[in-house]
Design a protein around this motif. Structure first.
Motif, PDB file in Angstrom:
ATOM      1  N   ARG A  17    -102.205   7.949 -93.807  1.00  0.00           N
ATOM      2  CA  ARG A  17    -101.388   7.371 -94.876  1.00  0.00           C
ATOM      3  C   ARG A  17     -99.963   7.937 -94.851  1.00  0.00           C
ATOM      4  O   ARG A  17     -98.976   7.194 -94.999  1.00  0.00           O
ATOM      5  CB  ARG A  17    -102.040   7.652 -96.233  1.00  0.00           C
TER       6      ARG A  17
ATOM      7  N   TYR B 296    -100.430   1.111 -93.454  1.00  0.00           N
ATOM      8  CA  TYR B 296    -101.717   1.577 -93.990  1.00  0.00           C
ATOM      9  C   TYR B 296    -102.145   0.623 -95.097  1.00  0.00           C
ATOM     10  O   TYR B 296    -101.379   0.341 -96.024  1.00  0.00           O
ATOM     11  CB  TYR B 296    -101.566   2.993 -94.552  1.00  0.00           C
TER      12      TYR B 296
ATOM     13  N   ASP C 255    -107.851  10.737 -93.718  1.00  0.00           N
ATOM     14  CA  ASP C 255    -107.057   9.525 -93.932  1.00  0.00           C
ATOM     15  C   ASP C 255    -105.677   9.833 -94.514  1.00  0.00           C
ATOM     16  O   ASP C 255    -104.746   9.037 -94.341  1.00  0.00           O
ATOM     17  CB  ASP C 255    -107.795   8.549 -94.837  1.00  0.00           C
TER      18      ASP C 255
ATOM     19  N   PHE D 177    -103.629   0.824 -89.990  1.00  0.00           N
ATOM     20  CA  PHE D 177    -104.812   1.496 -90.522  1.00  0.00           C
ATOM     21  C   PHE D 177    -105.425   0.621 -91.605  1.00  0.00           C
ATOM     22  O   PHE D 177    -104.731   0.217 -92.540  1.00  0.00           O
ATOM     23  CB  PHE D 177    -104.442   2.851 -91.142  1.00  0.00           C
TER      24      PHE D 177
END
Length: 323
Positions: A105, A140, A101, A43
C-alpha cells in the motif's frame, strides 16, 4: 503476462523497492528471475467471501492487463474466508498471504478502497479514469466488488474466471457428483434475523442500507420460491436431475424429501467459512455452472460468479426477478 513467474522491479526508492520485492518473493513462492521485467504493480486486496474475492480479482486482472501492470493478489485469511488462495486455486501468479500488505500500500501512487465501512473508503470510485495519470506507477485496490473503470470488460473478466484452475482437493470434490444436471439451484438464505451472531453475517460488515438490501434479497431467495419454480419444471419434464448448493442444512433436508433421487449435492457437515468449506464452495460453484438451467439467488456474489462460469446456452433465472 498474467500468471508470470517474473517479479517486477517497482518504481520508487531503493529501500522501498527492496521491501516490496522481498515481501513478494517471500509470499509468492516464486524463484528469483534471471532478469527483471520493469512493469508497475496492480495490487488487489481481495475481501469478504469466495464469490466476492473472485469477482474483485477478475476485475483487477482486467485492469492490470489493459494498463500493462503486473497483478499481485493479496489474499489473507479472515472470518469471511479462512482458506488461503492456494487451498482453492492452482494459481501461478504472485500472491501475498501475510500482513505485509502495508508495504504494498505504501508503495502505491494511488489507493482505492471500496470497503464502505472503512475510514476514507469510496465505493465505486472510478479506477484510473485518466489513462495518463499514475502511468508507470503502482496502484493498490481493496475491494470485495467488481471495479468501476474505463478498462472494465465483461468478456475479459469472464476469460480470467474461466482460466482459474481449481486446486486438487476441489477437483476431488467435483468428481463425487455426476454432471451436467438438467437444473441447478443456489439457495442463499442465511442473512438477517437469526444469523447476525455469525461474524461474516453481522450487520457491522456493511453500511445499514446495504445490510437491509441483503436481507431483502435473502427473503426473495427463500427455499419456498425455488420449490414453486422447481415443481413447475418437474411437471414440464425439464428437471430429471437437480444439483443444489445451499447455505443451511435444513434446506437440503427439505429438498431431499421433495425431490428424492432427482437431487444431487455435495454432502457435508460444514456451514461455516473454514478452509474445507471454501473448497466445497468452489466445487459447488463449478457444479452449479454445469447444468442446462441455473436458478440463482438474487444479490449473491456466489450466484453471480457461478453464472459467469456457466457455458453459453445455459438458461439463467433469478429469484425475485424470474420466479
Amino acid at each position: 503476462m498474467r500468471g508470470s513467474h517474473w517479479l517486477v522491479n517497482p518504481a520508487g526508492g531503493i529501500n522501498e523497492r527492496a521491501k516490496v520485492s522481498a515481501s513478494l518473493a517471500k509470499n509468492s513462492r516464486i524463484p528469483a528471475p534471471a532478469s527483471i521485467v520493469r512493469r508497475p504493480y496492480l495490487f488487489i486486496d481481495a475481501q469478504h467471501g469466495l464469490g466476492n474475492r473472485m469477482r474483485a480479482l477478475a476485475s483487477a486482472a482486467c485492469i492490470a492487463d489493459a494498463t500493462e501492470r503486473q497483478l499481485v493478489v493479496i489474499w489473507r485469511r479472515d472470518h469471511h474466508c479462512q482458506a488461503d488462495m492456494v487451498d482453492v486455486f492452482d494459481y501461478a501468479g504472485p500472491v501475498v498471504a501475510d500482513d505485509s500488505d502495508d508495504v504494498m500500500r505504501d508503495s502505491a501512487a494511488k489507493v482505492y478502497n471500496y470497503m464502505e465501512i472503512e475510514p476514507g473508503a469510496q465505493f465505486q470510485e472510478p479506477v484510473l479514469p485518466d489513462s495518463q495519470r499514475f502511468a508507470s506507477q503502482h496502484i493498490y485496490i481493496r475491494s470485495a466488488y467488481t471495479l468501476n473503470s474505463p478498462y472494465y470488460s465483461w468478456e475479459h473478466e469472464d476469460r480470467f474466471l474461466h482460466g482459474l484452475r481449481p486446486s486438487q482437493p476441489v477437483l476431488d470434490l467435483l468428481n463425487q457428483v455426476p454432471f451436467p444436471s438438467d437444473v441447478s439451484a443456489h439457495i442463499r438464505m442465511a442473512t438477517g434475523d437469526g444469523f447476525d451472531h455469525l461474524s461474516w453475517e453481522a450487520p457491522e460488515n456493511w453500511p445499514a442500507i446495504r445490510h437491509e438490501e441483503l436481507k431483502l434479497w435473502r427473503a426473495q431467495s427463500h427455499v419456498s420460491a425455488f420449490i414453486t419454480r422447481l415443481d413447475a419444471l418437474v411437471a414440464e419434464g425439464a428437471c430429471d436431475s437437480l444439483f443444489v448448493a445451499c447455505d443451511l442444512p435444513e434446506t437440503y433436508v427439505t429438498l431431499q424429501e421433495r425431490y428424492g433421487d432427482r437431487l444431487r449435492n455435495l454432502p457435508r457437515d460444514l456451514y461455516d467459512r473454514s478452509c474445507a468449506q471454501a473448497q466445497y464452495a468452489l466445487a459447488d460453484m463449478m457444479l452449479l455452472a454445469r447444468s442446462k438451467r441455473f436458478l440463482a439467488s438474487s444479490g449473491s456474489s456466489f450466484s453471480d460468479v457461478a453464472r459467469r462460469l456457466a457455458p453459453r446456452g445455459c438458461q439463467f433465472e433469478q429469484s425475485g426477478v424470474d420466479f
